[in-house]
Every structure is written in C-alpha cells, then in structure tokens.
Design an enzyme around this catalytic site. Sequence first.
Site, PDB file in Angstrom:
ATOM      1  N   TYR A 146     -16.899 -66.971 -40.904  1.00  0.00           N
ATOM      2  CA  TYR A 146     -16.031 -67.038 -42.019  1.00  0.00           C
ATOM      3  C   TYR A 146     -15.893 -65.916 -42.976  1.00  0.00           C
ATOM      4  O   TYR A 146     -14.751 -65.514 -42.994  1.00  0.00           O
ATOM      5  CB  TYR A 146     -16.564 -68.342 -42.951  1.00  0.00           C
ATOM      6  CG  TYR A 146     -15.836 -68.350 -44.302  1.00  0.00           C
ATOM      7  CD1 TYR A 146     -14.405 -68.616 -44.282  1.00  0.00           C
ATOM      8  CD2 TYR A 146     -16.626 -68.093 -45.547  1.00  0.00           C
ATOM      9  CE1 TYR A 146     -13.833 -68.699 -45.672  1.00  0.00           C
ATOM     10  CE2 TYR A 146     -15.977 -68.139 -46.843  1.00  0.00           C
ATOM     11  CZ  TYR A 146     -14.474 -68.514 -46.602  1.00  0.00           C
ATOM     12  OH  TYR A 146     -13.958 -68.543 -48.105  1.00  0.00           O
TER      13      TYR A 146
ATOM     14  N   THR B 282     -12.778 -64.394 -50.955  1.00  0.00           N
ATOM     15  CA  THR B 282     -13.977 -64.836 -51.242  1.00  0.00           C
ATOM     16  C   THR B 282     -15.066 -63.643 -51.600  1.00  0.00           C
ATOM     17  O   THR B 282     -14.624 -62.531 -51.073  1.00  0.00           O
ATOM     18  CB  THR B 282     -14.615 -65.616 -50.359  1.00  0.00           C
ATOM     19  OG1 THR B 282     -16.050 -65.924 -50.534  1.00  0.00           O
ATOM     20  CG2 THR B 282     -14.604 -64.879 -48.890  1.00  0.00           C
ATOM     21  N   ASP B 283     -16.053 -63.984 -52.526  1.00  0.00           N
ATOM     22  CA  ASP B 283     -17.064 -62.770 -52.749  1.00  0.00           C
ATOM     23  C   ASP B 283     -17.988 -62.660 -51.313  1.00  0.00           C
ATOM     24  O   ASP B 283     -18.662 -61.901 -51.220  1.00  0.00           O
ATOM     25  CB  ASP B 283     -17.903 -63.013 -54.051  1.00  0.00           C
ATOM     26  CG  ASP B 283     -18.638 -64.524 -53.800  1.00  0.00           C
ATOM     27  OD1 ASP B 283     -18.382 -65.123 -53.013  1.00  0.00           O
ATOM     28  OD2 ASP B 283     -19.597 -64.621 -54.793  1.00  0.00           O
ATOM     29  N   GLU B 284     -17.931 -63.644 -50.553  1.00  0.00           N
ATOM     30  CA  GLU B 284     -18.911 -63.485 -49.236  1.00  0.00           C
ATOM     31  C   GLU B 284     -18.510 -62.257 -48.463  1.00  0.00           C
ATOM     32  O   GLU B 284     -19.139 -61.817 -47.722  1.00  0.00           O
ATOM     33  CB  GLU B 284     -18.797 -64.851 -48.548  1.00  0.00           C
ATOM     34  CG  GLU B 284     -19.100 -66.031 -49.517  1.00  0.00           C
ATOM     35  CD  GLU B 284     -19.107 -67.277 -48.637  1.00  0.00           C
ATOM     36  OE1 GLU B 284     -19.518 -67.346 -47.246  1.00  0.00           O
ATOM     37  OE2 GLU B 284     -19.089 -68.491 -49.122  1.00  0.00           O
TER      38      GLU B 284
HETATM   39  P1  NAD Z   1      -9.743 -76.069 -48.103  1.00  0.00           P
HETATM   40  O1  NAD Z   1     -10.578 -76.002 -46.743  1.00  0.00           O
HETATM   41  O2  NAD Z   1     -10.233 -76.949 -49.283  1.00  0.00           O
HETATM   42  O3  NAD Z   1      -8.306 -76.088 -48.056  1.00  0.00           O
HETATM   43  C1  NAD Z   1      -7.533 -75.152 -47.089  1.00  0.00           C
HETATM   44  C2  NAD Z   1      -6.159 -75.736 -46.865  1.00  0.00           C
HETATM   45  O4  NAD Z   1      -5.510 -74.846 -46.115  1.00  0.00           O
HETATM   46  C3  NAD Z   1      -6.113 -77.280 -46.384  1.00  0.00           C
HETATM   47  O5  NAD Z   1      -5.203 -77.890 -47.129  1.00  0.00           O
HETATM   48  C4  NAD Z   1      -5.593 -76.863 -45.238  1.00  0.00           C
HETATM   49  O6  NAD Z   1      -4.598 -78.075 -44.658  1.00  0.00           O
HETATM   50  C5  NAD Z   1      -4.610 -75.651 -45.390  1.00  0.00           C
HETATM   51  N1  NAD Z   1      -4.545 -75.048 -43.849  1.00  0.00           N
HETATM   52  C6  NAD Z   1      -5.478 -74.800 -42.997  1.00  0.00           C
HETATM   53  N2  NAD Z   1      -5.308 -74.007 -42.270  1.00  0.00           N
HETATM   54  C7  NAD Z   1      -3.982 -73.844 -42.124  1.00  0.00           C
HETATM   55  C8  NAD Z   1      -2.715 -73.303 -41.455  1.00  0.00           C
HETATM   56  N3  NAD Z   1      -2.855 -72.894 -40.334  1.00  0.00           N
HETATM   57  N4  NAD Z   1      -1.531 -73.363 -41.858  1.00  0.00           N
HETATM   58  C9  NAD Z   1      -1.282 -73.980 -43.086  1.00  0.00           C
HETATM   59  N5  NAD Z   1      -2.400 -74.586 -43.896  1.00  0.00           N
HETATM   60  C10 NAD Z   1      -3.337 -74.534 -43.419  1.00  0.00           C
HETATM   61  O7  NAD Z   1      -9.902 -74.659 -48.952  1.00  0.00           O
HETATM   62  P2  NAD Z   1     -10.418 -74.130 -50.399  1.00  0.00           P
HETATM   63  O8  NAD Z   1     -11.770 -74.330 -50.753  1.00  0.00           O
HETATM   64  O9  NAD Z   1      -9.351 -74.568 -51.348  1.00  0.00           O
HETATM   65  O10 NAD Z   1     -10.142 -72.523 -50.506  1.00  0.00           O
HETATM   66  C11 NAD Z   1      -8.869 -72.084 -50.700  1.00  0.00           C
HETATM   67  C12 NAD Z   1      -8.762 -70.607 -50.351  1.00  0.00           C
HETATM   68  O11 NAD Z   1      -9.679 -69.893 -51.427  1.00  0.00           O
HETATM   69  C13 NAD Z   1      -9.487 -70.064 -49.206  1.00  0.00           C
HETATM   70  O12 NAD Z   1      -8.661 -68.840 -48.706  1.00  0.00           O
HETATM   71  C14 NAD Z   1     -10.861 -69.572 -49.306  1.00  0.00           C
HETATM   72  O13 NAD Z   1     -11.187 -68.723 -48.290  1.00  0.00           O
HETATM   73  C15 NAD Z   1     -10.681 -69.145 -50.657  1.00  0.00           C
HETATM   74  N6  NAD Z   1     -11.855 -69.337 -51.541  1.00  0.00           N
HETATM   75  C16 NAD Z   1     -12.602 -70.298 -51.392  1.00  0.00           C
HETATM   76  C17 NAD Z   1     -13.658 -70.593 -52.315  1.00  0.00           C
HETATM   77  C18 NAD Z   1     -14.550 -72.037 -52.543  1.00  0.00           C
HETATM   78  O14 NAD Z   1     -15.585 -71.889 -53.147  1.00  0.00           O
HETATM   79  N7  NAD Z   1     -14.024 -72.942 -52.153  1.00  0.00           N
HETATM   80  C19 NAD Z   1     -14.303 -69.458 -53.060  1.00  0.00           C
HETATM   81  C20 NAD Z   1     -13.654 -68.113 -53.012  1.00  0.00           C
HETATM   82  C21 NAD Z   1     -12.346 -68.337 -52.339  1.00  0.00           C
END
Ligand code: NAD
Length: 351
Positions: free
Chosen positions: A158, A133-135
């Site tokens: 986070y 993430t950019d955070e």
């Molecule tokens: P999300 O919370 O929607 O999904 C996370 C998924 O990971 C879920 O399906 C969950 O069941 C699974 N999970 C969690 N813990 C687990 C574990 N211990 N073992 C196996 N599976 C596990 O998240 P998202 O928004 O789809 O984000 C996905 C990735 O992208 C993350 O790494 C997040 O940091 C990164 N990201 C998200 C954003 C955003 O805006 N949503 C932006 C930049 C980066």
Amino acid sequence: MRILVTGGAGFIGSALVRHLIGNTEHEVLNFDKLTYAGTLTSLSSVASSPRYSFKQGDICDERAVATAIQDFQPDVITHLAAESHVDRSIDGPGAFIQTNVVGTYTMLTAALDYWRGLEGRRREQFRFHHISTDEVFGSLGETGYFTEKTPYDPRSPYSASKAGSDHLVSAWGHTYGLPVLITNCSNNYGPYHFPEKLIPLMIVKALAGEPLPVYGNGANVRDWLYVEDHVRALQSVFEQGVPGQTYNVGGNSERRNIDVVEAVCGVLDRLQPREDGHSYSQQITYVADRPGHDQRYAIDAAKIADGLGWRPLESFESGIEKTVSWYLDNRNWWAEILDRTQAATRRGLGG
Ligand code: NAD
C-alpha cells in the site's frame, strides 16, 4: 469553485464532499468507481443539493476520466480514489498498483491535457491536489517526527503504491508545470469509516460480543486525526497552498494501538454497557502481527499550521467519543456494509 473529487464515496472523500456542500459555496462532482469501499449512503445528506453531482467511473479508464473533467470543467481536482487498506495490499498487491499508480497516472494525463486548454485566471488558479499518507515515510523509532523533508521509505505494498503515486504527481509538477499539491496525512478516524479499519472494526466486534483482535503486542504507535479536521486541512491546502509544495497533516495525537482499543472500550462501557456489567476490554485478544508492521508514525504538522493557519479542532478523546456515538446511532449504515462485504474479517496474513 468547481471541485472534482475522486473517491468521494469513500471514508475521507465523503467527509470532504459533505464538508464542501455543507460549509462552502463550491460545486462538487464526485467521481467514484464504487468499489467494495465506496457507498453512496455516506452521501445521502447532500445528494439532493443542486451543487452536488455523482459520476460512476474508474480512474484507470482514460476516456471516462477525460470526459468527466471536460464536462465538469473543474477549478480543482482533489484526488482521493485509491485502494487504501494495508492488509488487503498484503494479500493482493496488484489492485493497489493498478488503482494507486496507474490510476493516478491516468488522472495526471487527463488533468494536464485539460489544464493546457485553460486560459487566463482559470489556468493560473487550477490545482491538482493529491491526497496521500504518512506511511510513505516508513517507520520511526521511539522519537522523531515525519516532516515534509523526510526521505520516502515505504514498507508495505500500500505505502509503496502511494509513494509511487506521490512521485508521479511531483514529476508532473516539475516536468510539465502542472500546479500540483500533495498532502501526507496520518491515520484518520470518524463517522462513515469502513468497518475493516481498526477503530470501527473494534466498535462493531465489541457490540457483537466477539474477540477484539489486536496485532502483536499492541504497541505500534499511530498519530490519529479526526476526519473532519483532515477535510478542513484539505480545503485550506487547495484554496491557499503553494503549487509544487507538499504539506504534512497530523492530529498531534500519538497513541499505541492497544490504547486506542482501550479508549473505544471505555466509551462503549459508558454509552452502551455490556449486559453482564463487565468492560468490553475483556474481549481484547492479541493475535499474530501483521507482516512488516511499521512500529511508529508521527507527524510534524508545523508547516501547514504556520503557513496556512490550520490546526486540528478535536482532541483524540473528543473525537473518539463522537465516533463511537455515531456508530451506535447509525447501525444501519454499517450493518448493510457488513452484510454485503464481510468486512469484519481478518486479512493481511499473506495467504
Ligand atoms: P476508502 O478506501 O474509504 O475510499 C476509497 C474510495 O475510492 C472508495 O469510494 C472507492 O470506491 C474509490 N475507488 C477505489 N478505486 C477506484 C477507482 N479505480 N476509480 C474510482 N474510484 C475508486 O479510502 P479513504 O480512507 O477515504 O482514503 C482516501 C484517500 O486518502 C486515499 O488516497 C488514501 O491513501 C488517503 N489517506 C487515507 C488515510 C486514512 O487514514 N484512511 C490517511 C491518509 C491518507
């Protein structure tokens, strides 16, 4: 290619899986624990594909991870599984350290072991792609952009846990030679977004006739990227990115939170007008700010644009229109989640 996706039942992971099955010839194994944030209903459109398979498992479980990797024999691991909600990290940081830091360490250990056993072209072409993430870069003032060279300065549990995982991935590249890639992306939005995050939360609360809670004065700025643009960026990075490099991904769509909520209300006003004829924006209320709320994030995505030819296809306006339409057309998807998880509850007050 054979692509192991961790977190493929989440918001971005499921978009990546749907994209890979729908638009490429790649085979996909989705490895996901199915926490509160994961749901297989987001994958019903691809579930019957012979190129898709699912394994329920925890990325912190060494044996489960090693077995999944050995059995599937991936060419690429795209690692998305994480705890992802900032407000939850304020109330309960432990799960974020466990999944995001320890889980990424477990993934790296298993991937390194597997990669060392590969030979020839398969060893050369293997990639471990970590999605971040950019955070991790902290907060900007009114000007400037995050580049790949911006020093890390995470502010929330986070973002600190994601920064820790990024450093581990980078160290496994430098120290052990594992061919790693990292992408740091801005705020995503789009279909199948868990209804505790800003945009879907506002849609479901607006339709329920409830107040639309905006933190502080609503002036915090985020750069918004439509999720399908993000997954195309991920594909271009793991297919063409240079191992050891990081790539920033952004939508070039900076908006204040209040403008995002107003935009959601504007689309709802057109597509599903309130019965009393008033705008949904009348439901907006300002609530106490999130502790440590970063003021502004903005991404300079020139490296991925110039190096890999990726650019977002959606503008914020076209993306928000598609998103609101999707939530109107897919009430069963989010109604089931609301029943199961009480997602539309305010968190992040630290108590
Ligand atoms: P999300 O919370 O929607 O999904 C996370 C998924 O990971 C879920 O399906 C969950 O069941 C699974 N999970 C969690 N813990 C687990 C574990 N211990 N073992 C196996 N599976 C596990 O998240 P998202 O928004 O789809 O984000 C996905 C990735 O992208 C993350 O790494 C997040 O940091 C990164 N990201 C998200 C954003 C955003 O805006 N949503 C932006 C930049 C980066």
